[in-house]
Design an enzyme around this catalytic site. Structure first.
Site: not given
Ligand SMILES: [Fe+2]
Length: 265
Positions: A8, A39-40, A67-68, A157, A182, A184
């Site tokens: 991520d 996604e981040n 989820n993002h 994820h 996810h 991290h």
């Molecule tokens: Fe996530």
């Protein structure tokens, strides 16, 4: 065949550290396929089309999310405009397969590497402690018979280690790699499962480690100490790139080696 999966990317610190290391890693390990969970990438919340373009320019083949995925509205057109059989960049940004039916975008991408190896990347999202309505186990089982590539990389994820480990066993012998994202936090459990699937519970974040999973630590501490809401901002300090290198036989898709990587500035 060597596959590099980058964990991520969080904010500008994550983008910078990946920019620093991706080129020499690709050369040193003769990497043919690069998958990045991004996604981040946009300040910790989602990814924009221009940041996706930046990562493709660096050599990414496929970007996964979680989820993002819906945090940046402009991404919706970018990922849903290309037709299913397209190879354009927007088609290679995936959202999780097992979201609500009918949502925009695609959860799986099938492509071919520069040397002619067919591959597939599948983006799954966990159900445990997450707001996911469709379970990833049945979703991926329904998907696999339609995939002709032998080399298959799955981004799991998810929040719960148990759900990720279970997915590793569920897909052992059916895919090349099940790599978690996810949380991290990189986990030290990388291994090749008996059926030939490379597995790691979480690849870890590529981002600022002087933080709470990417966010400025003072802001998160304030929330824990007071219970009051606050605006979260991406941290910058102590950036590290976390990635996992998987070697596999391109003819069978079976993994032969898995190696955890964590690089600082
Ligand atoms: Fe996530």
């Amino acid at each position: 065949m060597n596959i590099l999966f980058i964990g991520d990317i969080f904010g500008s610190a994550g983008r910078k550290i990946v920019r620093e290391h991706i080129g020499h890693l690709r050369t040193a390990h003769n990497v043919e396929l690069i998958v990045i969970n991004a996604e981040n990438a946009a300040g910790g919340f989602g990814i924009t089309p221009s940041l996706a373009e930046e990562l493709f320019d660096l050599g990414a083949n496929v970007l996964t999310t979680g989820n993002h995925i819906w945090d940046k509205r402009e991404l919706i057109d970018y990922i849903s405009a290309p037709p299913a059989d397209s190879q354009e960049r927007g088609r290679r940004v995936l959202r999780p397969v097992n979201l609500q039916p009918g949502v925009p975008g695609y959860g799986v991408y099938e492509g071919t590497t520069g040397s002619g190896v067919d591959y597939a990347v599948i983006d799954l999202q966990g159900c445990v402690f997450m707001n996911t309505t469709n379970d990833p186990f049945h979703a991926v089982s329904a998907l696999l018979p339609g995939i002709r590539a032998k080399v298959i990389v799955v981004d799991m994820h998810a929040e719960a280690t148990s759900e990720k480990v279970a997915m590793g066993w569920h897909l052992d012998g059916k895919v090349t790699a099940v790599l978690g994202t996810h949380t991290h936090i990189p986990t030290a459990d990388e291994r090749i499962l008996p059926g030939g699937t490379a597995y790691q519970t979480d690849v870890g974040m590529s981002g600022p480690y002087d933080s709470v999973i990417g966010v400025e630590k003072e802001l998160v501490l304030h929330k824990f100490l007071t219970g009051m809401p606050g605006k979260f901002e991406a941290a910058m300090g102590n950036p590290k790139m976390c990635a996992t290198l998987v070697a596999c036989d391109p003819k069978t898709g079976r993994a032969t080696h898995i190696q955890r990587i964590m690089l600082g500035e």
